[in-house]
Design an enzyme around this catalytic site. Structure first.
Site, PDB file in Angstrom:
ATOM      1  N   ASP A  32     -35.749   3.299  27.691  1.00 45.86           N
ATOM      2  CA  ASP A  32     -36.830   2.682  28.462  1.00 45.86           C
ATOM      3  C   ASP A  32     -38.165   2.975  27.776  1.00 45.86           C
ATOM      4  OD1 ASP A  32     -37.023   1.723  31.735  1.00 45.86           O
ATOM      5  OD2 ASP A  32     -38.874   2.276  30.694  1.00 45.86           O
ATOM      6  N   ILE A  33     -39.029   1.976  27.717  1.00 49.77           N
ATOM      7  CA  ILE A  33     -40.309   2.108  27.034  1.00 49.77           C
ATOM      8  C   ILE A  33     -41.264   3.025  27.807  1.00 49.77           C
ATOM      9  CG2 ILE A  33     -41.570   0.179  28.102  1.00 49.77           C
ATOM     10  CD1 ILE A  33     -42.267  -0.724  25.208  1.00 49.77           C
ATOM     11  N   ASN A  89     -32.387  -1.521  40.578  1.00 48.99           N
ATOM     12  CA  ASN A  89     -33.403  -2.084  41.466  1.00 48.99           C
ATOM     13  C   ASN A  89     -33.117  -3.573  41.632  1.00 48.99           C
ATOM     14  OD1 ASN A  89     -34.841   0.388  41.625  1.00 48.99           O
ATOM     15  ND2 ASN A  89     -35.848  -0.045  39.674  1.00 48.99           N
ATOM     16  N   GLY A  95     -38.541  -2.651  43.548  1.00 47.34           N
ATOM     17  CA  GLY A  95     -39.071  -2.145  42.282  1.00 47.34           C
ATOM     18  C   GLY A  95     -38.576  -2.863  41.049  1.00 47.34           C
ATOM     19  N   GLN A  96     -37.799  -3.946  41.230  1.00 50.75           N
ATOM     20  CA  GLN A  96     -37.344  -4.667  40.027  1.00 50.75           C
ATOM     21  C   GLN A  96     -38.524  -5.403  39.394  1.00 50.75           C
ATOM     22  OE1 GLN A  96     -34.105  -7.482  40.623  1.00 50.75           O
ATOM     23  NE2 GLN A  96     -33.806  -7.736  38.410  1.00 50.75           N
ATOM     24  N   SER A  97     -38.697  -5.207  38.089  1.00 52.35           N
ATOM     25  CA  SER A  97     -39.796  -5.868  37.389  1.00 52.35           C
ATOM     26  C   SER A  97     -39.302  -6.768  36.265  1.00 52.35           C
ATOM     27  CB  SER A  97     -40.780  -4.830  36.829  1.00 52.35           C
ATOM     28  OG  SER A  97     -40.136  -3.969  35.923  1.00 52.35           O
ATOM     29  N   HIS A 102     -29.899  -4.888  35.084  1.00 50.30           N
ATOM     30  CA  HIS A 102     -29.764  -3.713  34.216  1.00 50.30           C
ATOM     31  C   HIS A 102     -29.569  -2.485  35.085  1.00 50.30           C
ATOM     32  CE1 HIS A 102     -33.993  -4.389  35.200  1.00 50.30           C
ATOM     33  NE2 HIS A 102     -34.150  -3.079  35.184  1.00 50.30           N
ATOM     34  N   HIS A 104     -30.415   1.519  35.253  1.00 52.23           N
ATOM     35  CA  HIS A 104     -31.158   2.665  34.729  1.00 52.23           C
ATOM     36  C   HIS A 104     -30.230   3.882  34.740  1.00 52.23           C
ATOM     37  CE1 HIS A 104     -35.360   1.022  35.392  1.00 52.23           C
ATOM     38  NE2 HIS A 104     -34.680   0.240  36.216  1.00 52.23           N
TER      39      HIS A 104
HETATM   40  P1  AMP Z   1     -36.969  -2.565  36.689  1.00 56.92           P
HETATM   41  O1  AMP Z   1     -38.371  -2.256  37.138  1.00 56.92           O
HETATM   42  O2  AMP Z   1     -35.891  -1.912  37.495  1.00 56.92           O
HETATM   43  O3  AMP Z   1     -36.773  -4.069  36.568  1.00 56.92           O
HETATM   44  O4  AMP Z   1     -36.813  -1.926  35.251  1.00 56.92           O
HETATM   45  C1  AMP Z   1     -37.388  -2.507  34.123  1.00 56.92           C
HETATM   46  C2  AMP Z   1     -37.604  -1.399  33.142  1.00 56.92           C
HETATM   47  O5  AMP Z   1     -37.806  -1.977  31.865  1.00 56.92           O
HETATM   48  C3  AMP Z   1     -38.825  -0.518  33.427  1.00 56.92           C
HETATM   49  O6  AMP Z   1     -38.402   0.824  33.627  1.00 56.92           O
HETATM   50  C4  AMP Z   1     -39.690  -0.693  32.189  1.00 56.92           C
HETATM   51  O7  AMP Z   1     -40.322   0.505  31.799  1.00 56.92           O
HETATM   52  C5  AMP Z   1     -38.674  -1.151  31.158  1.00 56.92           C
HETATM   53  N1  AMP Z   1     -39.210  -1.929  30.065  1.00 56.92           N
HETATM   54  C6  AMP Z   1     -40.138  -2.918  30.123  1.00 56.92           C
HETATM   55  N2  AMP Z   1     -40.347  -3.429  28.900  1.00 56.92           N
HETATM   56  C7  AMP Z   1     -39.539  -2.759  28.043  1.00 56.92           C
HETATM   57  C8  AMP Z   1     -39.301  -2.829  26.629  1.00 56.92           C
HETATM   58  N3  AMP Z   1     -39.932  -3.699  25.847  1.00 56.92           N
HETATM   59  N4  AMP Z   1     -38.395  -1.953  26.101  1.00 56.92           N
HETATM   60  C9  AMP Z   1     -37.760  -1.065  26.878  1.00 56.92           C
HETATM   61  N5  AMP Z   1     -37.925  -0.975  28.218  1.00 56.92           N
HETATM   62  C10 AMP Z   1     -38.808  -1.800  28.790  1.00 56.92           C
END
Ligand code: AMP
Ligand code: ZN
Length: 116
Positions: A32-33, A89, A95-97, A102, A104
């Site tokens: 995760d970034i 999420n 909290g899904q973004s 995926h 975690h």
């Molecule tokens: P969610 O909020 O559950 O949808 O998780 C999305 C995750 O993707 C978050 O924890 C972000 O930090 C992660 N994320 C966003 N952009 C990147 C990226 N380019 N490389 C790796 N992780 C990322």
């Protein structure tokens, strides 16, 4: 299969770089970034499903595979003894973004319950 505007589809195809720790015929695991624990990886299926809510019966073997891969990576990262957490999420309110399913996997620090 790949969705044009999806960040994780672009990481899978290599159009956007990712720190890959595992790759097989069905999924990729990246760091995760914005890590929330010493180990924070994302298990991402090649298949673009928006969320767990979009999964159907045909996806059950894939979901099982993703969970087992997450466990294997957590073990490889040394979290077998002290434990680790797997999180999905589902929906913005949870909290899904990134709207590509995926899992975690977090480990390396104490985890609290209930999660925030
Ligand atoms: P969610 O909020 O559950 O949808 O998780 C999305 C995750 O993707 C978050 O924890 C972000 O930090 C992660 N994320 C966003 N952009 C990147 C990226 N380019 N490389 C790796 N992780 C990322
Ligand atoms: Zn996608």
């Amino acid at each position: 299969m790949a969705e044009g505007n999806c960040l994780f589809c672009k990481i899978i195809t290599g159009d956007i770089p990712g720190d890959v720790v595992h790759r097989d015929e069905r999924c990729v695991v990246i760091r995760d970034i914005n890590p929330q624990a010493p180990t924070h990886v994302l298990v991402i299926p090649f298949e673009h499903l928006e969320s767990l809510d979009d999964a159907s019966q045909k996806d059950e073997p894939l979901l099982g595979h993703l969970l087992r891969v997450g466990a294997r990576v957590a073990n490889d990262e040394g979290h077998s003894e002290n434990g680790y957490r797997t999180v999905i999420n589902t929906g913005a309110g949870a909290g899904q973004s990134v709207f590509h399913l995926h899992i975690h996997v977090l480990g390396g620090r104490p985890m609290h319950w209930p999660p925030g």
